[in-house]
Design a protein around this motif. Structure first.
Motif, PDB file in Angstrom:
ATOM      1  N   ARG A  49      10.001   6.504   2.472  1.00 10.63           N
ATOM      2  CA  ARG A  49      10.040   5.468   3.433  1.00 10.63           C
ATOM      3  C   ARG A  49       9.214   5.847   4.315  1.00 10.63           C
ATOM      4  O   ARG A  49       8.453   5.186   4.891  1.00 10.63           O
ATOM      5  N   ALA A  50       9.326   7.111   4.654  1.00  6.28           N
ATOM      6  CA  ALA A  50       8.304   7.684   5.828  1.00  6.28           C
ATOM      7  C   ALA A  50       6.943   7.301   5.538  1.00  6.28           C
ATOM      8  O   ALA A  50       5.887   7.415   6.373  1.00  6.28           O
ATOM      9  N   GLN A  51       6.647   7.971   4.267  1.00  6.50           N
ATOM     10  CA  GLN A  51       5.021   7.751   3.713  1.00  6.50           C
ATOM     11  C   GLN A  51       4.465   6.465   3.893  1.00  6.50           C
ATOM     12  O   GLN A  51       3.310   6.463   4.123  1.00  6.50           O
ATOM     13  N   TRP A  52       5.266   5.582   3.274  1.00  2.00           N
ATOM     14  CA  TRP A  52       4.953   4.159   3.086  1.00  2.00           C
ATOM     15  C   TRP A  52       4.917   3.491   4.717  1.00  2.00           C
ATOM     16  O   TRP A  52       4.066   2.701   4.764  1.00  2.00           O
ATOM     17  N   ARG A  53       5.772   3.993   5.542  1.00  2.14           N
ATOM     18  CA  ARG A  53       5.305   3.660   6.790  1.00  2.14           C
ATOM     19  C   ARG A  53       4.074   4.221   7.426  1.00  2.14           C
ATOM     20  O   ARG A  53       3.617   3.373   8.516  1.00  2.14           O
ATOM     21  N   GLY A  54       3.745   5.091   7.102  1.00  3.77           N
ATOM     22  CA  GLY A  54       2.349   5.421   7.374  1.00  3.77           C
ATOM     23  C   GLY A  54       1.297   4.768   7.063  1.00  3.77           C
ATOM     24  O   GLY A  54       0.114   4.648   7.404  1.00  3.77           O
ATOM     25  N   LEU A  55       1.540   3.870   5.734  1.00  2.95           N
ATOM     26  CA  LEU A  55       0.483   2.898   5.522  1.00  2.95           C
ATOM     27  C   LEU A  55       0.944   1.592   5.990  1.00  2.95           C
ATOM     28  O   LEU A  55       0.216   0.615   5.568  1.00  2.95           O
ATOM     29  N   GLY A  56       1.542   1.489   7.014  1.00  2.00           N
ATOM     30  CA  GLY A  56       1.784   0.143   7.671  1.00  2.00           C
ATOM     31  C   GLY A  56       3.130  -0.665   7.251  1.00  2.00           C
ATOM     32  O   GLY A  56       3.314  -1.820   7.671  1.00  2.00           O
ATOM     33  N   LEU A  57       3.868  -0.109   6.301  1.00  5.96           N
ATOM     34  CA  LEU A  57       5.027  -0.893   5.794  1.00  5.96           C
ATOM     35  C   LEU A  57       6.121  -0.276   6.047  1.00  5.96           C
ATOM     36  O   LEU A  57       6.751   0.789   5.573  1.00  5.96           O
ATOM     37  N   ALA A  58       6.895  -0.759   7.436  1.00  5.53           N
ATOM     38  CA  ALA A  58       8.284  -0.238   7.593  1.00  5.53           C
ATOM     39  C   ALA A  58       9.154  -1.023   6.834  1.00  5.53           C
ATOM     40  O   ALA A  58       9.578  -2.187   7.295  1.00  5.53           O
ATOM     41  N   LEU A  59       9.885  -0.434   5.942  1.00  5.91           N
ATOM     42  CA  LEU A  59      11.011  -1.239   5.155  1.00  5.91           C
ATOM     43  C   LEU A  59      12.342  -0.634   5.666  1.00  5.91           C
ATOM     44  O   LEU A  59      12.592   0.507   5.792  1.00  5.91           O
TER      45      LEU A  59
END
Length: 624
Positions: free
Chosen positions: A339-349
């Motif tokens: 989740r934290a890594q995808w949040r770095g791509l702009g996707l806060a899930l």
């Protein structure tokens, strides 16, 4: 300064000098020899009076005449729409039998009537050739009734091979009717009921490359076909998309993705992890910048993502900024690290621990349209023409809360978001919550599975350069019609058009177009034409002169209403004349009455100055 104003200034100075001369002589004279007050007053008033009469003789005042109005009869003009005693002209498109002066165009009519400052347009509206002539004149418009059928539409000019395309439009006087889309074989592939305003939205699928012709058919409330119009479409085969599929474990989803890619002509490289460093599929590739630059889309699930090294994740992030599309498939619970890594791509899930059912959204197509989209099947699994299509199965999705600022392109029947994307540098990063889209194929709905992943590829993958479609700049609402001037822009010096009869028409660039590099083109034949501009080859269609009368009528109406709305809110007398003709000089009063008045006043002043009337000492002749 105009000549009239300059003359007025000179005459005013001369009269002022004469008045000063009279006052100076009155002041210098002895009191017994001074003129009486009434004599001096008459002499002073006579100076500006004579100057004013001389100016009116040289520059008579203009006559105040009412501005002339001209009634212009265009196509579909009705005889009862104008008064019998009005001044009127009939343009070439006006119906035969209407009384009035015939004119080849509006510019010619205005040259014949230079006093005209008002135009009253009656009928379908002004042609494109006449709109420039009408600019600057006060304009009123009495439109004719619109024909029944297609009124306006926004058709696609090109589509990618295997991709869906959408046709929007609006029909007139077809309440309760429907719109249908037919493929090149004449099979109905979509059908919708017309909206309250006559609007409709149809969706088709481009199956074969090259210039093809779909068809739009409009029906009334009783089901009777009212109008059928061809929809020319250029289907282009884009460069083969390059997709890299990374899966953390074998599953049916990857299997059917490979089948779809093979049928769609997508070059798919698959790597499926088995655990303990083992993989199946294609030969493993290093996940670095050089390798990722060779792909247009990266499909990766949460398990494969967790197995990447930090350097590989950094390479994926950098490649996305450079234009690579990254589709993150959430097929199971997401770890906090992911989740934290995808949040770095702009996707806060948010959420995502549970799986929820997802029902396929209801489709407006009837059974015949679905069968046409499914096609005859394959040699291994043929499909009968009368075979009823199966129902879309219930799918499953991860209960993820997608970012509020993400663009959602896929929803379930209950409105739940199934897929969304966000821009990331020059590329796009998307999240995909469906985990079993392969069930669509098992249920016999291959076309839904293909549509699903084709839209994903078109939405997220790296964007490629495409040639712009040919556009008629002269008439964007109703482009390319027989015997009507069209304008093609963005051309090279060697641009030309190959016509259906085999002749080639050169397109000389109009110097007035400047950097837009436009050329005029008068098509003589309906059908497919080919624009040849250096290495560029773009086909386009010219419609017949009498085809789609509703589109033609609406284009004329909208173009004329635009002129009415652009008329400045000033008085008619202030309206500027068109720049392409020199209006006649303003009518003026005759000069001879003013000349006689000036001559009489000058003679009377000459006599009065030499008379003895109003002198105190009649023996003195030189007092005043």
């Amino acid at each position: 300064m105009t000549p009239g104003l300059l003359t007025a200034v000179v005459l005013a100075l001369a009269s002022f000098a004469g008045m000063l001369r009279l006052l100076w002589r009155q002041y210098r004279a002895e009191p017994p020899h001074r003129a009486r007050a009434w004599r001096l007053g008459l002499l002073l008033l006579a100076q500006p009076l004579c100057a004013a009469l001389l100016h009116l003789t040289l520059f008579p005042p203009p006559l105040r005449t009412p501005q002339a109005e001209l009634t212009v009869l265009t196509a579909a003009a009705a005889p009862g729409a104008f008064a019998a005693d009005t001044a009127r002209v009939s343009l070439p498109e006006a119906p035969a039998g209407l009384s009035g002066e015939r004119a080849p165009d509006l510019a010619t009519a205005l040259r014949r009537h230079p006093q005209v400052r008002r135009l009253r347009v009656i009928g379908a509206g002004l042609e494109a050739r006449d709109r420039e002539a009408a600019q600057g004149l006060a304009l009123s418009f009495v439109p004719a009734s619109q024909p029944r059928g297609l009124l306006e539409w926004w058709p696609p000019q090109r589509a990618g091979l295997g991709n869906a395309f959408v046709l929007h439009g609006r029909a007139h006087d077809l309440a309760g009717g429907s719109a249908e889309l037919l493929d090149p074989a004449g099979q109905r592939i979509d059908r919708v009921e017309l909206g309250r305003d006559g609007g409709f939205r149809l969706e088709g699928l481009a199956r074969a490359a090259g210039p093809v012709e779909f068809a739009l058919r409009l029906r009334d409330a009783r089901g009777t076909a009212v109008e059928t119009l061809s929809l020319p479409l250029t289907v282009v085969a884009p460069p083969t998309p390059r997709v890299w599929l990374l899966a953390g474990a074998p599953n049916p989803e990857s299997k059917y993705l490979r089948r779809w890619a093979e049928d769609a002509g997508v070059r798919l490289h698959t790597q499926v992890a088995l655990g303990a460093g083992l993989q199946i599929g294609d030969a493993p590739l290093p996940i670095d910048a050089a390798t990722l630059a060779g792909f247009d889309l990266l499909l990766i699930d949460e398990r494969a993502w967790d197995g990447l090294s930090d350097a590989s994740r950094a390479a994926v992030s950098a490649a996305a900024r450079d234009g690579l599309g990254v589709l993150l498939r959430a097929t199971g619970p997401l770890s906090a690290r992911t989740r934290a890594q995808w949040r770095g791509l702009g996707l806060a899930l948010g959420g995502g621990a549970d799986a929820l059912p997802a029902r396929w959204p209801a489709q407006p197509r009837d059974e015949a349209a679905v069968r046409a989209r499914l096609g005859p099947g394959s040699a291994d699994a043929p499909r009968r023409a009368d075979q009823a299509p199966g129902e879309a199965p219930l799918l499953s999705r991860r209960a993820l809360a997608l970012p509020a600022d993400a663009q959602i392109w896929l929803r379930a029947a209950d409105g739940a978001a199934l897929a969304a994307w966000r821009p990331y540098g020059r590329g796009r990063v998307a999240v995909w919550t469906l985990s079993d889209s392969f069930r669509l194929v098992l249920a016999g709905r291959d076309e839904l599975h293909a549509q699903l992943w084709s839209e994903a590829l078109a939405t997220v993958a790296r964007a490629g350069a495409e040639d712009a479609p040919v556009r008629d700049e002269a008439s964007p609402l109703d482009p390319f019609r027989q015997y009507r001037r069209s304008a093609l822009c963005g051309l090279g010096d060697s641009a030309r058009v190959m016509q259906p009869d085999g002749r080639v028409a050169a397109l000389p660039i109009d110097p007035a177009a400047g950097a837009r590099r436009c050329a005029g083109f008068w098509p003589q034949h309906p059908g497919w034409h080919l624009l040849i501009d250096d290495e560029r080859r773009v086909p386009f269609v010219v419609r017949a002169q009498d085809e789609a009368p509703g589109l033609r009528a609406n284009e004329l109406r909208q173009g004329t209403w635009a002129l009415v709305r652009s008329t400045p809110a000033t008085t008619v007398a202030d309206a500027a004349p068109p720049r392409w003709f020199a209006p006649a000089a303003s009518a003026r009063m005759p000069a001879w009455p003013w000349f006689l008045a000036w001559l009489a006043a000058a003679a009377a002043l000459w006599w009065f100055e030499r008379s003895r009337l109003g002198r105190r000492n009649t023996a003195s002749a030189g007092a005043a």
